[in-house]
Motif scaffolding. Structure first.
Motif: not given
Length: 126
Positions: A9-23
């Motif tokens: 995105a416009a000279g950037s890198v966006i990386i989603p960090l995924v949090f999952q409810n494993t309970g």
């Protein structure tokens, strides 16, 4: 904790960090995770990600549901630097003191470049 697909995105890198409810019960999260890039030994590479300043809403996750926080950094390909490969992220979930390592492939950073100031959004802001 896992790492989603990187996007440019416009000279950037966006990386989603995924949090999952494993309970097996519903849980809530609110705030910003603490995030830094790490090498193969788990040592931090470059500065920790700064908070974006967005409002952090309360996120409710049923068992198995997930939410994300977006990590953003300058694309090393547009900076005048020699990129340093990294192995992933050290992540402290919001309001927690224990961290997890989330591995990522093909990730690099320019840790000593003034233009490089990684940022992290609050959970649930994607």
């Amino acid at each position: 904790m896992s790492v989603g697909q990187a996007q440019g995105a416009a000279g950037s890198v966006i990386i989603p960090l995924v949090f999952q409810n494993t309970g097996s019960t519903t849980c809530t999260m609110q705030g910003y995770p603490g995030v830094s890039l790490v090498d193969a030994s788990g040592a931090q590479v470059g500065p920790a990600a700064a908070q974006t300043g967005q409002t952090a809403a309360l996120v409710t996750l049923s068992a198995g549901q997930s939410t994300t926080a977006n990590f953003r950094q300058a694309n090393p390909g547009v900076l005048n630097c020699t990129p340093v490969p990294v192995q992933g992220f050290r992540v402290y979930p919001p309001n927690q003191t224990a961290s997890v390592i989330a591995t990522a492939s093909n990730l690099a950073t320019c840790p000593n470049t003034p233009q490089e100031s990684p940022q992290i959004s609050p959970v649930g802001s994607s």
